[in-house]
Design an enzyme around this catalytic site. Structure first.
Site, mmCIF file in Angstrom:
data_model
loop_
_atom_site.group_PDB
_atom_site.id
_atom_site.type_symbol
_atom_site.label_atom_id
_atom_site.label_comp_id
_atom_site.label_asym_id
_atom_site.label_seq_id
_atom_site.Cartn_x
_atom_site.Cartn_y
_atom_site.Cartn_z
ATOM 1 N N HIS A 97 -2.082 -5.470 1.476
ATOM 2 C CA HIS A 97 -3.381 -6.110 1.242
ATOM 3 C C HIS A 97 -3.146 -7.527 0.769
ATOM 4 O O HIS A 97 -2.169 -7.801 0.088
ATOM 5 C CB HIS A 97 -4.169 -5.363 0.149
ATOM 6 C CG HIS A 97 -5.303 -6.178 -0.417
ATOM 7 N ND1 HIS A 97 -6.533 -6.223 0.166
ATOM 8 C CD2 HIS A 97 -5.361 -7.021 -1.481
ATOM 9 C CE1 HIS A 97 -7.313 -7.054 -0.536
ATOM 10 N NE2 HIS A 97 -6.620 -7.550 -1.536
ATOM 11 N N LYS A 120 0.826 -1.212 0.000
ATOM 12 C CA LYS A 120 0.000 0.000 0.000
ATOM 13 C C LYS A 120 0.865 1.270 0.000
ATOM 14 O O LYS A 120 2.073 1.205 0.276
ATOM 15 C CB LYS A 120 -0.944 -0.044 1.206
ATOM 16 C CG LYS A 120 -1.967 -1.183 1.132
ATOM 17 C CD LYS A 120 -2.972 -1.121 2.280
ATOM 18 C CE LYS A 120 -3.994 -2.240 2.204
ATOM 19 N NZ LYS A 120 -5.015 -2.152 3.284
#
Ligand code: ATP
Ligand code: MG
Length: 137
Positions: free
Chosen positions: A115, A10
């Site tokens: 993620h 991210k």
């Protein structure tokens, strides 16, 4: 069973210069089938996290995911989905186990470094969201 899963480093982790360390940790466990760096638009981030559209944190999540470049990877290995989720650690880094990516690199529940697809059905949608057939040799 050999599975494929989608991983995202991210914007917080890319910004902090932690991408190389995260990739090195991942490579100890799983094969990287495909990798690219990109900067999501709001529409793309909103579509990717559409499952959370009704959540109070959705707007914040879309803002965060578009705040800078990300690195997306397709990972492969035996039970890759659950093994990568284990390597990631809990969503809230305060609850993440020692040695996990979120324990090491995440600052908060919203800015949590990585993620990973959470189930085979999710991986089946998330991998083709970012990678075409030709990119997944
Ligand atoms: P991811 O889907 O990014 O792998 P996850 O599956 O561990 O994370 P989800 O419940 O799917 O967690 O939430 C998606 C993302 O939304 C989280 O990773 C985090 O960035 C953000 N998020 C989740 N809960 C909150 C919250 N309470 N406040 C702010 N952001 C949140
Ligand atoms: Mg999730």
């Amino acid at each position: 069973m050999i599975q494929r899963t989608l991983s995202i480093i991210k914007p917080d982790a890319v910004r902090a210069g932690n991408a190389g360390k995260i990739i090195a940790d991942i490579e100890k466990e799983l094969k990287i089938v495909s990798l690219k760096r990109l900067h999501l638009t709001k529409a793309q981030a909103g579509a990717f996290y559409a499952v959370h559209a009704e959540k109070p944190f959705y707007q914040e999540l879309v803002e965060f995911m578009t705040s800078g470049p990300i690195i997306v990877m397709c990972l492969e290995g035996e039970d890759a989905i659950v093994r990568y989720r284990t390597l990631m650690g809990a969503t809230n880094p305060e609850k993440a186990a020692e040695g996990t990516l979120r324990k090491k690199y995440a600052a908060s529940v919203s800015e949590n470094a990585v993620h990973g697809s959470d189930a085979p059905e999710t991986a089946a949608v998330e991998v083709p969201f970012f990678f075409s057939t030709c990119e997944l040799i």
